[in-house]
Motif scaffolding. Structure first.
Motif, short mmCIF file in Angstrom:
data_model
loop_
_atom_site.label_atom_id
_atom_site.label_comp_id
_atom_site.label_asym_id
_atom_site.label_seq_id
_atom_site.Cartn_x
_atom_site.Cartn_y
_atom_site.Cartn_z
N LEU A 76 7.51 -4.34 5.63
CA LEU A 76 7.92 -5.55 4.34
C LEU A 76 6.73 -4.94 3.61
CD1 LEU A 76 8.64 -7.51 2.78
CD2 LEU A 76 7.56 -9.07 3.97
N GLU A 77 5.48 -4.76 4.20
CA GLU A 77 4.32 -4.54 3.40
C GLU A 77 4.15 -3.07 2.66
OE1 GLU A 77 4.23 -5.47 6.72
OE2 GLU A 77 3.60 -7.78 6.01
N GLN A 78 4.68 -2.05 3.50
CA GLN A 78 5.11 -0.77 2.98
C GLN A 78 6.09 -0.72 1.99
OE1 GLN A 78 6.37 0.94 6.99
NE2 GLN A 78 4.42 2.16 6.90
N TYR A 79 7.28 -1.56 2.04
CA TYR A 79 8.12 -1.45 0.97
C TYR A 79 7.80 -2.30 -0.24
CZ TYR A 79 12.49 -2.67 -1.25
OH TYR A 79 13.56 -2.81 -2.12
N GLN A 80 6.84 -3.35 0.06
CA GLN A 80 6.36 -4.04 -1.26
C GLN A 80 5.37 -3.23 -2.05
OE1 GLN A 80 4.81 -7.47 0.82
NE2 GLN A 80 6.45 -8.91 0.16
N THR A 81 4.53 -2.40 -1.33
CA THR A 81 3.55 -1.43 -1.85
C THR A 81 4.40 -0.45 -2.77
OG1 THR A 81 2.01 -1.90 -0.27
CG2 THR A 81 1.62 0.19 -1.33
N GLY A 82 5.42 0.21 -2.06
CA GLY A 82 6.22 1.12 -2.50
C GLY A 82 6.96 0.61 -3.85
N GLN A 83 7.41 -0.51 -3.95
CA GLN A 83 8.06 -1.23 -5.01
C GLN A 83 7.30 -1.46 -6.13
OE1 GLN A 83 11.53 -1.55 -5.33
NE2 GLN A 83 11.32 -0.15 -3.60
N THR A 84 6.03 -2.03 -5.88
CA THR A 84 4.98 -2.27 -6.73
C THR A 84 4.48 -1.09 -7.49
OG1 THR A 84 4.28 -4.30 -5.49
CG2 THR A 84 2.80 -3.45 -6.90
N GLU A 85 4.30 0.07 -6.67
CA GLU A 85 3.76 1.16 -7.42
C GLU A 85 5.16 1.73 -8.50
OE1 GLU A 85 2.95 3.79 -4.07
OE2 GLU A 85 1.00 2.90 -3.96
N SER A 86 6.04 1.79 -8.00
CA SER A 86 7.13 2.19 -8.72
C SER A 86 7.31 1.24 -10.04
CB SER A 86 8.54 2.14 -7.99
OG SER A 86 9.64 2.40 -8.96
N PHE A 87 7.15 0.01 -9.94
CA PHE A 87 7.26 -0.99 -10.93
C PHE A 87 6.11 -0.60 -11.99
CE2 PHE A 87 5.86 -4.64 -12.91
CZ PHE A 87 6.98 -5.33 -13.66
N LEU A 88 5.13 -0.70 -11.44
CA LEU A 88 3.80 -0.31 -12.08
C LEU A 88 3.86 1.08 -13.14
CD1 LEU A 88 0.80 -1.56 -12.62
CD2 LEU A 88 0.12 -0.21 -10.76
N ASP A 89 4.40 2.24 -12.34
CA ASP A 89 4.52 3.25 -12.96
C ASP A 89 5.69 3.10 -14.01
OD1 ASP A 89 2.59 4.64 -11.42
OD2 ASP A 89 4.07 5.56 -10.19
N LYS A 90 6.77 2.63 -13.99
CA LYS A 90 7.87 2.46 -14.63
C LYS A 90 7.39 1.56 -15.85
CE LYS A 90 11.68 2.10 -12.77
NZ LYS A 90 12.82 1.41 -11.91
N PHE A 91 6.67 0.42 -15.71
CA PHE A 91 6.69 -0.56 -17.00
C PHE A 91 5.23 -0.44 -17.62
CE2 PHE A 91 10.19 -2.19 -14.73
CZ PHE A 91 11.40 -2.05 -15.57
N TYR A 92 4.29 0.07 -16.74
CA TYR A 92 2.92 -0.10 -17.31
C TYR A 92 2.28 0.91 -17.09
CZ TYR A 92 3.34 -5.03 -17.05
OH TYR A 92 3.65 -6.43 -17.28
N GLU A 93 2.90 2.35 -16.99
CA GLU A 93 2.33 3.65 -16.91
C GLU A 93 1.25 3.79 -15.83
OE1 GLU A 93 1.80 4.69 -21.05
OE2 GLU A 93 3.94 4.84 -21.44
N GLY A 94 1.33 3.00 -14.80
CA GLY A 94 0.29 3.00 -13.78
C GLY A 94 -0.99 2.28 -14.08
N ASN A 95 -0.69 1.30 -15.15
CA ASN A 95 -2.04 0.61 -15.68
C ASN A 95 -2.09 -0.88 -14.81
OD1 ASN A 95 -3.92 -0.88 -16.84
ND2 ASN A 95 -3.34 -0.23 -18.78
N ALA A 96 -2.67 -0.97 -13.94
CA ALA A 96 -2.68 -2.31 -12.85
C ALA A 96 -3.49 -3.16 -14.09
CB ALA A 96 -3.27 -2.09 -11.82
N LYS A 97 -4.48 -2.79 -14.71
CA LYS A 97 -5.08 -3.92 -15.64
C LYS A 97 -4.02 -4.68 -16.53
CE LYS A 97 -8.79 -4.49 -18.74
NZ LYS A 97 -9.83 -3.59 -19.39
N GLY A 98 -3.06 -3.91 -17.10
CA GLY A 98 -1.99 -4.19 -17.95
C GLY A 98 -1.21 -5.16 -17.43
N LEU A 99 -0.74 -4.81 -15.93
CA LEU A 99 -0.04 -5.65 -15.36
C LEU A 99 -0.80 -7.23 -15.01
CD1 LEU A 99 2.41 -6.57 -13.52
CD2 LEU A 99 1.30 -5.47 -11.66
N VAL A 100 -1.98 -7.19 -14.67
CA VAL A 100 -2.76 -8.22 -14.33
C VAL A 100 -3.06 -9.09 -15.45
CG1 VAL A 100 -5.13 -9.15 -13.46
CG2 VAL A 100 -3.99 -7.11 -12.32
#
Length: 126
Positions: free
Chosen positions: A73-97
């Motif tokens: 579950l943790e690996q899946y969540q991490t992968g999905q989060t990274e994909s979401f971050l790349d797709k919608f925030y161009e990898g910018n975690a600060k923008g997501l937060v």
């Protein structure tokens, strides 16, 4: 990591909640318990897709398949989060937060916990 469709994570959750492996009957029963009355064909098709994507593997037990999660579950969540971050925030975690804070989806308590995490170096997730 391969992306799962909208419904495939429901199957993965059932398998993770069953200790990482499950037979079709376990999966169908758990989905039914959740009010998800999917047809056998739908479940089998989604399971096959998850196998094709490398998220599940199968082992034959007589005439039945035992489905085993390849990722946690943790690996899946991490992968999905990274994909979401790349797709919608161009990898910018600060923008997501910042989005989470602006919409008050991240509470003051959550924020303080995160701040403590970074200040104390507590990387265990506690």
């Amino acid at each position: 990591m391969q992306q799962a469709s909208e419904y495939e994570p429901e199957l993965l959750k059932v398998i993770w909640n069953n200790g990482g492996t499950a037979l079709y009957a376990d999966i169908a029963g758990a989905l039914s318990d959740r009010g998800m009355e999917w047809t056998k064909n739908t479940i089998i098709t989604l399971l096959s897709r998850l196998v094709d994507k490398g998220l599940l593997k199968t082992n034959k037990i007589g005439h039945r398949n035992k489905y085993t999660a390849v990722v946690s579950l943790e690996q899946y969540q991490t992968g999905q989060t990274e994909s979401f971050l790349d797709k919608f925030y161009e990898g910018n975690a600060k923008g997501l937060v910042l989005s989470l804070l602006r919409k008050e989806l991240l509470s003051r308590e959550d924020y303080e916990d995160l701040k403590k995490y970074w200040q104390d170096g507590d990387r265990t997730g506690g």
